[in-house]
Design an enzyme around this catalytic site. Structure first.
Site, PDB file in Angstrom:
ATOM      1  N   PHE A 194     -20.705 -26.999  24.018  1.00  0.00           N
ATOM      2  CA  PHE A 194     -20.258 -28.115  24.851  1.00  0.00           C
ATOM      3  C   PHE A 194     -19.141 -27.637  25.756  1.00  0.00           C
ATOM      4  O   PHE A 194     -18.197 -26.978  25.307  1.00  0.00           O
ATOM      5  CB  PHE A 194     -19.737 -29.273  23.990  1.00  0.00           C
ATOM      6  CG  PHE A 194     -18.990 -30.324  24.789  1.00  0.00           C
ATOM      7  CD1 PHE A 194     -19.687 -31.247  25.562  1.00  0.00           C
ATOM      8  CD2 PHE A 194     -17.606 -30.370  24.784  1.00  0.00           C
ATOM      9  CE1 PHE A 194     -19.003 -32.193  26.312  1.00  0.00           C
ATOM     10  CE2 PHE A 194     -16.919 -31.318  25.526  1.00  0.00           C
ATOM     11  CZ  PHE A 194     -17.614 -32.235  26.293  1.00  0.00           C
ATOM     12  N   LEU A 217     -16.953 -24.780  21.745  1.00  0.00           N
ATOM     13  CA  LEU A 217     -16.377 -25.825  22.590  1.00  0.00           C
ATOM     14  C   LEU A 217     -15.538 -25.172  23.678  1.00  0.00           C
ATOM     15  O   LEU A 217     -14.561 -24.475  23.388  1.00  0.00           O
ATOM     16  CB  LEU A 217     -15.496 -26.773  21.762  1.00  0.00           C
ATOM     17  CG  LEU A 217     -16.162 -27.488  20.584  1.00  0.00           C
ATOM     18  CD1 LEU A 217     -15.148 -28.333  19.830  1.00  0.00           C
ATOM     19  CD2 LEU A 217     -17.329 -28.348  21.062  1.00  0.00           C
ATOM     20  N   GLU A 218     -15.917 -25.383  24.926  1.00  0.00           N
ATOM     21  CA  GLU A 218     -15.139 -24.921  26.076  1.00  0.00           C
ATOM     22  C   GLU A 218     -14.464 -26.147  26.669  1.00  0.00           C
ATOM     23  O   GLU A 218     -15.112 -26.949  27.344  1.00  0.00           O
ATOM     24  CB  GLU A 218     -16.051 -24.232  27.104  1.00  0.00           C
ATOM     25  CG  GLU A 218     -16.793 -23.020  26.558  1.00  0.00           C
ATOM     26  CD  GLU A 218     -15.879 -21.872  26.178  1.00  0.00           C
ATOM     27  OE1 GLU A 218     -14.678 -21.926  26.527  1.00  0.00           O
ATOM     28  OE2 GLU A 218     -16.350 -20.928  25.540  1.00  0.00           O
ATOM     29  N   LEU A 219     -13.183 -26.311  26.417  1.00  0.00           N
ATOM     30  CA  LEU A 219     -12.494 -27.562  26.732  1.00  0.00           C
ATOM     31  C   LEU A 219     -11.507 -27.349  27.885  1.00  0.00           C
ATOM     32  O   LEU A 219     -11.881 -26.832  28.916  1.00  0.00           O
ATOM     33  CB  LEU A 219     -11.839 -28.102  25.467  1.00  0.00           C
ATOM     34  CG  LEU A 219     -12.824 -28.239  24.266  1.00  0.00           C
ATOM     35  CD1 LEU A 219     -12.102 -28.696  23.018  1.00  0.00           C
ATOM     36  CD2 LEU A 219     -13.985 -29.152  24.601  1.00  0.00           C
TER      37      LEU A 219
END
Length: 476
Positions: A194, A217-219
């Site tokens: 995501f 997770l790439e936030l």
């Protein structure tokens, strides 16, 4: 372009199962992976003008040159890098077993995991969909992609492109909004990636948890630029301007705020204003190079940050402000660049990732104070220290921690294929790009090979005499 209907939620499980059944029946070998990547590269290159038109339509306006740099160039370079390195990445990697297990040997085999789910965002809707997809294909997986509903024309472009390149049991695309995204996250994928906000990332991780689906997770977060006293202000301003106002600030690793030594704060402000005038001219509305905000909700969020700053009595500098044109700008979602000077920690611009063209400028008295300001916030996805004194740069790197760093520039570590791209804590989990992406979507399978004759054959009950002595010696 007629927008296609959303994917029914009821179809998600069947599509995922179709992808996995096909993968199980014939796991992609080197030849297939290479052929898939070549077809994807060639088809994407041929349709780059179509991509540009779709993105510009979704944003209302986005610079075609920024589309070419951030979408086309990055995707093609990532695919070419994977093609050049794929055979080496796929080879088993030797691993030492230690003298106690001699004469055995060991290796690590990168094996595909199965079906990779990808949830991609709207801000770089092609890059952040196709770069991880290329890594997953290189690693030998099948892929189910769910692009953002906020860029519907670009999402349809991706669906059409991928349908032309791959059979529907190797790559599939689901279209839909938040409800579909939630159901997509809850599918029992073999890996789920995501890219998006930290708040949504928490929901994705929670949805994946019942299946124990591995997640990357790439936030985001508040990425600071820190200008040391020895660094030239004009050069810092130019490079910070690129890292801030590219894509109108709608960049997860974009500069979120800047820290500068107190005696040069006003000088930096003037240099930043000069950069804005040089880049976009006197009339922002006529500039072909300034991108619009993606939707009305994001525009209103940014406007509320400036309203909050004014209510707090903070100095807000808007070099392109023209109250008479405000209604038209809002209709076009043209949000002008703004500087907020010395915001307090409670200001909205310091409480949230800005993800837009507002730049807080904060002065510091000494480096300890600047580092403390950075460490008072969550660990960011990116950090941008500017300085020629190597000892000062090393001190900053030693006393802070971010997902990635570019020293004396901004954004560029994202495009270096051999650097892992990912966050830490609230800014992300795991990493992609290049071999790191290949490894993320692989099971690095440890394999221990025992010889025909081995000392371990002796290590069995009854533990008496020489066996007892041998074990006690080995355990020392």
């Amino acid at each position: 372009m007629d927008i296609l209907a959303d994917t029914p939620i009821a179809d998600l499980a069947a599509t995922r199962e179709r992808l996995r059944t096909a993968w199980q029946a014939r796991k992609p070998d080197y030849a297939q992976r290479r052929a898939d990547l070549i077809r994807l590269r060639d088809a994407f290159r041929a349709r780059s003008a179509e991509m540009d038109a779709a993105i510009r339509a979704d944003f209302g306006h986005r610079s075609s040159h920024e589309n070419l740099l951030s979408e086309a160039m990055i995707v093609l370079a990532e695919i070419d890098h994977a093609l050049a390195q794929l055979r080496r990445w796929m080879k088993p990697r030797r691993a030492a077993v230690g003298w106690r297990f001699w004469p055995a040997r060991a290796e690590i085999r990168p094996e595909p995991v199965g079906v990779v789910g990808i949830l991609s965002p709207w801000n770089y809707p092609v890059n952040l969909a196709l770069v991880p997809l290329a890594s997953a294909i290189a690693a030998g997986n099948h892929v189910y992609l769910k692009p953002s509903e906020h860029t519907p024309r670009t999402s349809q472009f991706l669906r059409d492109l991928l349908a032309d390149v791959f059979p529907d049991d190797r790559v599939a695309v689901a279209l839909g909004g938040a409800e579909l995204g939630a159901a997509f996250s809850a599918q029992p994928f073999d890996h789920l990636l995501f890219t998006g906000s930290t708040a949504v990332g928490r929901k994705v991780m929670a949805a994946a948890a019942p299946n124990l689906t591995p997640v990357t997770l790439e936030l985001g977060g508040k990425a600071p630029a820190l200008v040391c006293p020895d660094y030239p202000i004009e050069r810092a301003a130019a490079r910070i301007a690129s890292g801030k106002w590219f894509n109108a600030g709608q960049t997860c690793i974009g500069v979120d705020y800047v820290l500068v030594d107190a005696s040069r704060r006003d000088e930096l402000v003037q240099a930043l204003l000069a950069q804005l005038r040089a880049r976009y001219g006197a009339d922002l509305g006529t500039s072909r190079d300034y991108t619009r905000i993606i939707n009305a909700s994001q525009y209103a969020r940014l406007a509320s940050y400036l309203d909050d700053a004014r209510q707090r009595g903070l100095q807000v500098i808007e070099p392109f402000a023209a109250p008479a044109a405000q209604a038209q700008r809002q209709a076009e979602r043209l949000f002008p660049p703004a500087l907020v000077i010395e915001p307090d920690p409670q200001a909205q611009v310091m409480q949230h990732e800005i993800f837009g063209p507002i730049l807080p400028v904060i002065s510091y008295r000494n480096l300890d104070e600047a580092i403390a300001r950075i460490n008072a916030l969550d660990r960011p996805l990116a950090l941008y220290p500017f300085g020629h004194d190597r000892a000062q740069i090393e001190r900053i790197l030693a006393q802070t921690l971010a997902g990635g760093v570019t020293v004396n520039d901004t954004l560029l570590h994202f495009g270096a294929h051999d650097l892992p791209f990912g966050g830490i804590g609230p800014s992300g989990i795991g990493a992609i790009h290049g071999r790191n992406g290949f490894d993320t979507f692989s099971k690095l399978l440890p394999v221990f090979h025992q010889r025909r004759l081995a000392g371990s054959d002796l290590l069995k009950p009854p533990y008496r005499g020489k066996i007892d002595a041998m074990i006690r010696w080995l355990a020392k």
